[in-house]
Design an enzyme around this catalytic site. Structure first.
Site, short mmCIF file in Angstrom:
data_model
loop_
_atom_site.label_atom_id
_atom_site.label_comp_id
_atom_site.label_asym_id
_atom_site.label_seq_id
_atom_site.Cartn_x
_atom_site.Cartn_y
_atom_site.Cartn_z
N SER A 268 1.91 -1.71 -4.77
CA SER A 268 1.51 -0.41 -4.25
C SER A 268 0.43 -0.55 -3.18
O SER A 268 0.60 -1.27 -2.22
CB SER A 268 1.08 0.46 -5.43
OG SER A 268 1.32 1.79 -5.12
N LYS A 272 0.39 -3.19 0.04
CA LYS A 272 0.04 -3.03 1.46
C LYS A 272 -0.96 -4.15 1.80
O LYS A 272 -0.90 -4.79 2.86
CB LYS A 272 -0.63 -1.67 1.71
CG LYS A 272 0.12 -0.44 1.15
CD LYS A 272 -0.62 0.86 1.43
CE LYS A 272 -0.35 2.02 0.47
NZ LYS A 272 0.96 2.54 0.32
N TRP A 359 8.62 8.42 -3.12
CA TRP A 359 7.37 8.57 -2.35
C TRP A 359 7.15 7.34 -1.44
O TRP A 359 6.66 7.45 -0.33
CB TRP A 359 6.23 8.76 -3.34
CG TRP A 359 4.84 8.99 -2.83
CD1 TRP A 359 3.75 8.23 -3.12
CD2 TRP A 359 4.36 10.07 -2.02
NE1 TRP A 359 2.63 8.77 -2.54
CE2 TRP A 359 2.98 9.90 -1.86
CE3 TRP A 359 4.99 11.16 -1.41
CZ2 TRP A 359 2.19 10.77 -1.11
CZ3 TRP A 359 4.20 12.03 -0.66
CH2 TRP A 359 2.82 11.83 -0.52
N HIS A 409 7.85 3.61 -10.15
CA HIS A 409 6.79 2.89 -9.45
C HIS A 409 5.99 2.06 -10.45
O HIS A 409 5.23 2.60 -11.26
CB HIS A 409 5.91 3.98 -8.82
CG HIS A 409 4.82 3.46 -7.94
ND1 HIS A 409 5.06 2.92 -6.70
CD2 HIS A 409 3.47 3.43 -8.11
CE1 HIS A 409 3.91 2.60 -6.14
NE2 HIS A 409 2.93 2.88 -6.97
C1 GCU Z 1 -0.53 6.78 -4.00
C2 GCU Z 1 -0.45 6.54 -2.52
C3 GCU Z 1 0.46 5.37 -2.19
C4 GCU Z 1 0.03 4.14 -2.97
C5 GCU Z 1 -0.03 4.49 -4.45
C6 GCU Z 1 -0.57 3.37 -5.33
O1 GCU Z 1 0.70 7.23 -4.48
O2 GCU Z 1 0.00 7.73 -1.91
O3 GCU Z 1 0.41 5.08 -0.80
O4 GCU Z 1 0.89 3.07 -2.72
O5 GCU Z 1 -0.89 5.59 -4.65
O6 GCU Z 1 -1.34 2.54 -4.89
O7 GCU Z 1 -0.22 3.39 -6.50
#
Ligand code: GCU
Length: 429
Positions: A268, A272, A359, A409
């Site tokens: 997540s 990144k 998402w 997720h």
């Molecule tokens: C939120 C955010 C995402 C990210 C996620 C996470 O949903 O909008 O961009 O990847 O958190 O880190 O779990």
């Protein structure tokens, strides 16, 4: 489940989840230089185009990473008989600016005892403290700021024993050890607490990027960054990625781990981070991003699921000031995330999605991996080897790996099995 991610909804309201509403978009060609010339050799890519693309990401997305400052390492514990005797557990504190009273990052290492050393390793940041990755009572409780949780595992922003092993399913340490891999992890909040004022307790208030050549006074007031930050100064993702590179500095000195076989992994927001760390630091031999979504593997210009505006609004501290110019304005971005993946070439990279994680735009994650392929081909390497998104739970790819798993997720045992198989193919040839 992670404390940061329990409340992540699969489909937050107000976003586009309709493929027919994806706008027409044009992706910049990773193999055409800014002066219009075609990149037709690995040498030209490495010398010319790669630095150019890195700079685009520094300027417009993540901000510039400073040169590393002096750091020191202190081993604080060792147990050669951990996990019932099959692993050695070590804890090492990284003194991030070299002084005992400066910021620190606490590394936790599990090294298999029944594998030939030095062993390959997975390195990744965790959300909830090192003690959350396994129920092993020998792991020190995290010392850093953490967000309070309802279950009492974090109270008054401090970890409690209730958090032990809470994230174990996301790390699969026993499986890694059984397959001959070490795990190295640290809590991302050691580097920067994950909230808009976190920079005050972060390296970002201490270690400054070189004076910017790209300084343009931002019209956007800096939220989530020091007041005097330049619009291309690093954000929290840049700082977390810097932490991964400092962990790598330690692994270069750790005799039990083969620093040439370190895979950097993240889920997540930390997916990144692993992509940005792997793009910048070529010591990472494999780069893995799990459900990384917007600002990670997913194409921004597709505007499916989370958008640049949504991410910059909810998380003003993650990216650099310049990225805010692209709120509701993705078409003007001079890059997209396929170019981030391409920066990892010729090293193997793995992108993973989850079916219910709309998402994060699974299709956008796949397409970015796909559009990075021409750069791998330049190195005579096969990337994904498929033209369409594979069916659920059907991993594909040679040097670029990809799967979309059923479910939500998360990082699951299934995901780890694919990463271990991928690492075996590249590390155990
Ligand atoms: C939120 C955010 C995402 C990210 C996620 C996470 O949903 O909008 O961009 O990847 O958190 O880190 O779990």
């Amino acid at each position: 489940m992670s404390i940061m991610c329990t409340d992540v909804e699969a489909q937050p309201a107000g976003a586009n989840y309709d493929e027919s509403k994806v706008p027409q978009y044009v992706l910049p060609d990773p193999l055409t230089s800014s002066d219009g010339t075609r990149v037709d050799s690995p040498e030209r890519w490495q010398k010319r185009r790669r630095p150019e693309i890195l700079k685009l990401f520094e300027t417009h997305v993540y901000g510039r990473t400073p040169e590393p400052v002096r750091r020191r390492f202190k081993q604080t514990s060792e147990d050669k008989n951990a996990l019932g005797g099959k692993a050695t557990r070590k804890e090492v504190t990284v003194l991030l600016i070299g002084t005992d009273d400066g910021p620190t990052m606490d590394l936790l290492l599990y090294i298999p005892n029944n594998a030939k050393r030095p062993v390959p390793a997975f390195l990744g940041l965790n959300f909830a403290g090192n003690h959350s990755v396994h129920s092993d009572p020998g792991i020190a409780l995290a010392r850093c700021w953490l967000r309070d949780t309802k279950d009492g595992s974090v109270t008054n922003n401090r970890a409690t024993n209730l958090g032990r092993g809470k994230e174990a399913s996301r790390w699969q340490i026993d499986k890694l050890i059984d397959r001959g891999y070490a795990l190295v992890t640290a809590c991302y909040c050691d580097i920067e607490p994950d909230h808009a004022d976190g920079y005050k307790d972060s390296l970002r208030s201490i270690v400054c990027p070189r004076k910017s050549e790209n300084f343009v006074k931002s019209a956007i007031p800096p939220r989530g960054a020091p007041a005097d930050a330049a619009p291309d100064d690093w954000g929290a993702i840049g700082a977390w990625a810097y932490g991964l590179s400092r962990a790598m500095d330690y692994l270069e000195k750790e005799n039990d781990i083969d620093e040439k076989r370190v895979a950097v992994i993240g889920h997540s927001r930390l997916g990144k981070t692993s992509l940005w760390a792997g793009a910048q630091d070529e010591r990472f031999a494999i780069v893995i991003s799990n459900d990384s979504g917007e600002g990670g593997a997913a194409l921004s210009k597709r505007r499916f699921g989370e958008t640049v505006e949504r991410i910059n609004t909810s998380f003003p501290h993650w990216f650099c000031g310049n990225f805010k110019q692209y709120n509701d304005n993705e078409a003007q971005l001079p890059l997209d995330q396929h170019m981030l993946i391409a920066l990892i070439a010729p090293r193997p990279v793995y992108v993973a999605s989850a079916e219910e994680d709309l998402w994060a735009d699974p299709k956008g994650e796949f397409l970015a991996a796909k559009r990075a392929e021409p750069v791998y081909r330049l190195f005579a390497l096969q990337g994904l080897g498929v033209s369409e998104m594979p069916a659920l739970n059907q991993p594909v790819g040679k040097t670029i790996g990809y799967h979309i798993r059923s479910g939500k997720h998360d990082v699951t045992e299934y995901d780890w099995e694919q990463y271990l198989d991928f690492a075996d193919r590249h590390f155990k040839r």
